[in-house]
Write a protein that holds these residues in place. Structure first.
Motif, PDB file in Angstrom:
ATOM      1  N   GLY A   1      17.967  15.459  47.770  1.00  0.00           N
ATOM      2  CA  GLY A   1      18.618  16.511  47.852  1.00  0.00           C
ATOM      3  C   GLY A   1      20.113  15.566  46.917  1.00  0.00           C
TER       4      GLY A   1
ATOM      5  N   THR B   1      21.508  19.184  41.550  1.00  0.00           N
ATOM      6  CA  THR B   1      20.818  18.370  42.396  1.00  0.00           C
ATOM      7  C   THR B   1      19.377  17.928  42.272  1.00  0.00           C
TER       8      THR B   1
ATOM      9  N   ASN C   1      15.982  18.163  43.530  1.00  0.00           N
ATOM     10  CA  ASN C   1      15.427  18.005  45.099  1.00  0.00           C
ATOM     11  C   ASN C   1      13.628  18.007  45.121  1.00  0.00           C
TER      12      ASN C   1
ATOM     13  N   THR D   1      17.920  19.975  50.088  1.00  0.00           N
ATOM     14  CA  THR D   1      18.537  18.435  50.913  1.00  0.00           C
ATOM     15  C   THR D   1      17.537  17.859  50.861  1.00  0.00           C
TER      16      THR D   1
ATOM     17  N   THR E   1      11.411  21.886  59.312  1.00  0.00           N
ATOM     18  CA  THR E   1      13.027  22.203  59.538  1.00  0.00           C
ATOM     19  C   THR E   1      13.155  23.351  60.732  1.00  0.00           C
TER      20      THR E   1
ATOM     21  N   GLU F   1      22.891  14.716  44.508  1.00  0.00           N
ATOM     22  CA  GLU F   1      23.953  15.402  43.760  1.00  0.00           C
ATOM     23  C   GLU F   1      24.248  14.829  42.506  1.00  0.00           C
TER      24      GLU F   1
END
Length: 348
Positions: free
Chosen positions: A153, A143, A145, A150, A344, A155
């Motif tokens: 992310g 990916t 990033n 994510t 997060t 891919e």
């Protein structure tokens, strides 16, 4: 943590004393750097300065990495990994390409080593081999990033990711190579970059549930080893330099930084941490494009560090200010990385 300290400490010592030995041996055999005619006038006095000091950087990094596993405490199950070994392979492979270029320069006593096609083919061979190995034989995410897997992310199919990795490795290697034009500029700036990836790698190791990066600690150990190697070399390379790293060091450093970004899923963070290398490269691209299109130059001389020299800045002033810029950009990159971590909901 012990492995990180061992890697950095061993690499620093090997690089520090290894560089001193190189200075002695190269001086004894009268092997010095030819200076290109198209440089600021003050650089002509540097002709004959020993070069290929990147041998000490690569050797220090490799020995520091391998020596870090001498300690087998609570981390006994966290030794060498394929990811770490492949990153070191990229560093060593790019260093060999640079060494061939440096050797041809000193052997012919002119500042022309490998032609651009041969050098690029050598770098491509290293980049393709390492990128394919990372994609096929490790758990590196395929990916693109910024700070974690994510974000965003994106891919990619394996072949597309390998192509992206090859562009990143060769681009980063050439960017550091362009930056290596003043005493200590590349080594000092690279030290900031590797220190950033020590932090990123170790933090990623501490929070696997957030970053999902395998072999993160070993990647951080590679970064610590290269940090120690660059600092040890900088002792002798600081202005006035007693030795130059040559393409041996600059190509190895650039390839290493790119592979660390690939291994930690932070490819888009690299241009921030390594902003100076990006600026130096863009200055050359702008200069060439402008001259071909209009016959006029944007800068007095490119890369941009020579522009400031031509504007009357002393070499040490240019170096220190660019180190300051690199330090600020490194702090910004780490700040963005940590800010995302706080987003997060996790706690440090």
């Amino acid at each position: 943590m012990i492995r990180l300290l061992l890697a950095a400490g061993i690499a620093l010592i090997v690089s520090l004393f290894g560089t001193k030995f190189l200075i002695f041996w190269l001086t004894k055999h009268r092997i010095g750097q030819p200076i290109h005619e198209d440089v600021p006038r003050g650089h002509t006095t540097k002709a004959g300065t020993p070069t290929m000091g990147g041998i000490a950087i690569v050797s220090g990094g490799l020995i520091g990495y391998l020596g870090s596993n001498l300690y087998r405490g609570t981390e006994s199950n966290l030794g060498y990994t394929r990811t770490g070994l492949y990153v070191m392979l990229a560093i060593a492979g790019a260093g060999v390409v640079g060494l061939a270029d440096d050797w041809i320069k000193v052997a012919n006593e002119r500042n022309l080593g490998l032609n651009s096609r041969a050098k690029m083919l050598g770098l491509l061979a290293v980049a393709v081999a390492v990128a394919w190995a990372l994609a096929s034989r490790t758990n590196v995410a395929l990916t693109i990033n910024f700070t974690r897997g994510t974000l965003p992310g994106w891919e990619l199919p394996k072949l597309a990711w390998v192509a992206w990795a090859v562009v990143l490795i060769t681009g980063s290697a050439n960017a550091v190579n362009l930056t290596d034009g003043l005493d200590g500029l590349a080594a000092g700036s690279a030290s900031f970059g590797f220190s950033a990836y020590v932090v990123v790698g170790f933090w990623t190791f501490r929070y696997p549930e957030i970053y999902q990066v395998t072999d993160a600690l070993d990647v951080a150990v590679v970064a610590a080893a290269m940090l120690g190697a660059c600092v040890g070399f900088l002792w002798w390379n600081a202005a006035p330099a007693q030795i130059f790293m040559g393409d041996t060091g600059s190509l190895a450093i650039g390839a290493g930084l790119a592979c660390l970004a690939l291994a930690t899923n932070t490819q888009l963070l690299l241009p921030i941490v390594g902003a100076l290398f990006v600026i130096e490269t863009l200055s050359v691209i702008l200069q060439v494009a402008s001259f071909k299109a209009t016959g006029r130059r944007v800068f007095r001389m490119a890369p941009i560090h020579h522009h400031f020299e031509m504007a009357g800045w002393p070499e040490t002033t240019v170096i220190i200010r660019m180190w300051l810029l690199t330090g600020i950009c490194t702090a910004l990159g780490i700040g963005l990385f940590y800010a995302d971590f706080l987003g997060t909901g996790a706690t440090g």
